[in-house]
Design a protein around this motif. Sequence first.
Motif, PDB file in Angstrom:
ATOM      1  N   ASP A   1      -5.669  -4.844  -1.775  1.00 51.21           N
ATOM      2  CA  ASP A   1      -6.946  -5.407  -1.321  1.00 51.21           C
ATOM      3  C   ASP A   1      -7.412  -6.601  -2.156  1.00 51.21           C
ATOM      4  O   ASP A   1      -7.748  -7.656  -1.632  1.00 51.21           O
ATOM      5  CB  ASP A   1      -8.011  -4.292  -1.343  1.00 51.21           C
ATOM      6  N   TYR A   2      -7.430  -6.432  -3.486  1.00 56.19           N
ATOM      7  CA  TYR A   2      -7.968  -7.484  -4.355  1.00 56.19           C
ATOM      8  C   TYR A   2      -6.946  -8.582  -4.667  1.00 56.19           C
ATOM      9  O   TYR A   2      -7.250  -9.514  -5.393  1.00 56.19           O
ATOM     10  CB  TYR A   2      -8.473  -6.866  -5.667  1.00 56.19           C
TER      11      TYR A   2
ATOM     12  N   CYS B   1      -2.652  -0.587  -3.788  1.00 60.00           N
ATOM     13  CA  CYS B   1      -3.516  -1.193  -2.776  1.00 60.00           C
ATOM     14  C   CYS B   1      -3.701  -2.669  -3.111  1.00 60.00           C
ATOM     15  O   CYS B   1      -4.163  -3.016  -4.197  1.00 60.00           O
ATOM     16  CB  CYS B   1      -4.869  -0.479  -2.731  1.00 60.00           C
TER      17      CYS B   1
ATOM     18  N   SER C   1     -10.263  -1.198   0.451  1.00 56.65           N
ATOM     19  CA  SER C   1      -9.981  -0.182  -0.573  1.00 56.65           C
ATOM     20  C   SER C   1     -11.008   0.943  -0.518  1.00 56.65           C
ATOM     21  O   SER C   1     -10.651   2.116  -0.712  1.00 56.65           O
ATOM     22  CB  SER C   1      -9.910  -0.811  -1.962  1.00 56.65           C
TER      23      SER C   1
ATOM     24  N   TRP D   1      -6.500  -0.617 -12.050  1.00 55.97           N
ATOM     25  CA  TRP D   1      -7.065  -0.908 -10.722  1.00 55.97           C
ATOM     26  C   TRP D   1      -8.213  -1.900 -10.852  1.00 55.97           C
ATOM     27  O   TRP D   1      -9.047  -1.785 -11.745  1.00 55.97           O
ATOM     28  CB  TRP D   1      -7.531   0.396 -10.070  1.00 55.97           C
TER      29      TRP D   1
ATOM     30  N   HIS E   1       0.822  -1.209   0.000  1.00 59.75           N
ATOM     31  CA  HIS E   1       0.000   0.000   0.000  1.00 59.75           C
ATOM     32  C   HIS E   1       0.861   1.265   0.000  1.00 59.75           C
ATOM     33  O   HIS E   1       1.863   1.341   0.684  1.00 59.75           O
ATOM     34  CB  HIS E   1      -0.915   0.031   1.228  1.00 59.75           C
TER      35      HIS E   1
ATOM     36  N   LEU F   1      -6.509   4.541  -6.365  1.00 65.00           N
ATOM     37  CA  LEU F   1      -5.776   3.308  -6.054  1.00 65.00           C
ATOM     38  C   LEU F   1      -5.346   2.600  -7.336  1.00 65.00           C
ATOM     39  O   LEU F   1      -5.916   2.817  -8.409  1.00 65.00           O
ATOM     40  CB  LEU F   1      -6.659   2.373  -5.233  1.00 65.00           C
TER      41      LEU F   1
ATOM     42  N   GLN G   1     -13.120   2.820  -9.613  1.00 65.04           N
ATOM     43  CA  GLN G   1     -12.270   3.978  -9.312  1.00 65.04           C
ATOM     44  C   GLN G   1     -13.124   5.230  -9.213  1.00 65.04           C
ATOM     45  O   GLN G   1     -13.972   5.461 -10.062  1.00 65.04           O
ATOM     46  CB  GLN G   1     -11.270   4.132 -10.454  1.00 65.04           C
TER      47      GLN G   1
ATOM     48  N   ASP H   1      -3.489  -1.422  -8.678  1.00 64.96           N
ATOM     49  CA  ASP H   1      -2.831  -2.704  -8.389  1.00 64.96           C
ATOM     50  C   ASP H   1      -2.389  -3.370  -9.696  1.00 64.96           C
ATOM     51  O   ASP H   1      -2.212  -4.570  -9.780  1.00 64.96           O
ATOM     52  CB  ASP H   1      -3.762  -3.641  -7.588  1.00 64.96           C
TER      53      ASP H   1
END
Lengths: 327, 301
Positions: free
Chosen positions: B225-226, B223, B269, B294, B163, B281, B298, B283
Motif C-alpha cells: 500500500d505505502y 502489503c 491496508s 511496517w 501482498h 502487515l 500496526q 513492507d
Amino acid sequence: MVMEIVCPAGTPAALRAAVKAGAHTVYCGFNDETNARNFPGLNFDRAEMAEGVAFAHSHGSKVLVAINTFPRAGAEDIWHRAVDDASAAGADAVILADLGLLAYAAENHTGIRRHLSVQAAAANADVINFYAETFGVKRVVLPRVLSVPEIAAINAETEVETEVFVFGGLCVMAEGRCSLSSYATGLSPNMNGVCSPASHVEYQEEGGELDARLGGYTIHRVGKDEPAPYPTLCKGCFSVDSKKGHLFEDPVSLNAEQLIPQLQKAGVTALKIEGRQRSRSYVAQVVRNFRAAVDALEAGQPLPVGMLARLSEGQQMTTGAYKKTWR
Amino acid sequence: MELTVAPSQFFWAAEEWERFYQDLATAPVERVVLGELVCSKRLPFYQDWIPAAVETLQSAGKEVLLTSLALITLKRERKQNAQLADMGVEIEINDLTALSYLPEGARFSVGPLINTYNESTLRWLASRGAARICLPPELPLDSVTALAKAGSECGVAVEVWGHGRIPLAISGRCYHARLHGRTKDNCQFACEDDPDGLEVRTLEGKPFLSMNGVQTLSDSYACADYQIEDLKAAGVSALRLSPQSKGFGEICTLYRQRLQGTLPVGTLSAKAIAQGEGIRLSDGFLKGETGVSWSGSQPAA
C-alpha cells in the motif's frame, strides 16, 4: 582414492594451522560482503590471500575461495573484483552461487575451476548437470536436504564431483533460499553474508531466567545458571498453540563422521567442515580427526570412534538429512 | 501496473481449490500462476482440476502460467516437473531445475524463489528466454529500482511481491509433520488443517512466523500500500498477490482501485487488516530496517 578433507579458515593463522594439520584443501573468503561468513575480524585481505595460497601450495594443499553471497544490484563490481583477485592470487577454485557471477567467471576466468556453492541449493542431478554444461562447474557442494542414498543416486547420474558437509553448524533450511534472518534483523546470508548476526543479539535476565533475543524476539529461555545457546533463528524455541519447543531444529550441530564409509560408497569426492568463524586450534583438531578417519578408511581399518564429540561444546549432534527420518 | 496472482502456497481441499480459481475468473487481475509450489505430495489431490481451471481463467481473458515446484529432489518430482511444459502453458520456474527441462530459447517466467539479485543474473535469465521476473521478496527498493531498469533494457517485465504472507524459507524437512511427531514421508497431510499456515509465536507470545509444511512463511502479510508510488516510479510492471483462503477477491479489487488511484493511501491496508483477526502487515523488505517493519500503524500483536 582418499577422500578430500575441505577445511575452513577464517584467518591466515587458521589456514596455516589447517594445512599443517593435514587438510588437503582449505576454503576461505575475502574480508567483505562477498562471502557468507562476513564476520568482524574474519577473512583475508588481498595480500593475505596470495600469501595463504602460496603457503598452502608449498605444502601440497589447495585453496578454494568462497564468493558465495548474491551480488548487490548496482554494486556487482565488488564481486567481480573478488573473482579477479582470487584468480590472480592463484587459488585453485572459486565457490560461487549466483547465476550472473557464474556467467562472469566462466567468461572471464576460464583458467580457474568453478565450484557450485551450497548457497545455490542444487539438489538433483538434472540441475547439477545443467550448471556443468552451462558454466563449466566441476564440483557441487550439496545442500543439506539429501539422504545418503539420494547422494549416491546423484553421483550415479553426474560427472560433477560432489562435496558434502560432515561437521559443524547445520542449516535446516535450503541454503541460499532463506530470508528468516533479514525478516527479523534486516541482514541476511544471501545479501550480507551473515545469519542471525551477533549485532542483533541481546541476553536479558528476568525472574531468575535468562532470555536470549534476536532482533527483539525472545527465542531461547534458560535458567540463569544454564548455558545459553546462541539464538540462531531456525534453532530457536517457539510455540504453536499450546506446544512449545524447537519446532524447526534443536540447537544441534552436524557430525557425520560415522557416515564417512557410506559417503565414500555413495561416490562423494570431498568432505567439508563448516566453521570459518572457529579458532585455529579447533580447526586443527577437527582436521586431524577427519584426516585420521579418511586415512583409516583408505587403509581398510576401522574408524576411530567418537573422536569429535568433545569439540561440539556440549551440544547435541545430529547426522541431519543424511538419515531419511530427519525429514 | 498489472496484477499477478501467485500460486497458492497452501494445501487446500480440491473443492476449495477449484472454487478459488472459478472465483478468480471475475477478479480484476491480468495474470494467474497456479500449480504446486511447496510440496509434491499435495498435487495428486487436485491435479485433475488444473486443466479446467486453466481454461476457465484463459476464457476470462487472464494470462495463465504453471509453476514448478520450489525444491525438486525426488525422481518423481523431476519427472513431474519435466512434464510440465507438455501442458502447453508457459512455465514459471521456482527451482532452476525446471529451466533445465525447457528447450533452449523457450519463453518462460521466473518466480520469486529464484535468486535474481542483480543485473547480470537478470540479463542471463533474459538471454535464456525469461520474459518476466518476480524478484525475491527480501530485495530492498534500491535493488528493485536497478533491476527494473535492467529489465526494461532487455525486455523483461519486473514484478514485485505485493501482498500476502512472505515465503522466507524452504526445507527438506516438514515442520508440520515434525510438530505431530511424524516424518515427511509419513506426514498424513498434517498441513491440511491450516489453509493460511499455522501461527508460530516467540517465547514472549509474539506472532512471528507461519508454518506451512516444508515452507516457512512470515506471520505478517506483505502489503505494498505505502510503496506503490515508489514502485511505479521504479518501473515495476506488476504486483504479485498471494492467495489466501478468505477475502482474496476483495484484496484483488482493493489493489486494482489503489493502482487506478480511486483508493487513497492507507485505505487498502486498513481494509486488509480488517479482513480478519490477527492480520498484521509488513513492507520492511522494501524500505524498512527489517523485513517485518511496517510503514503504517500496526494493530497490537
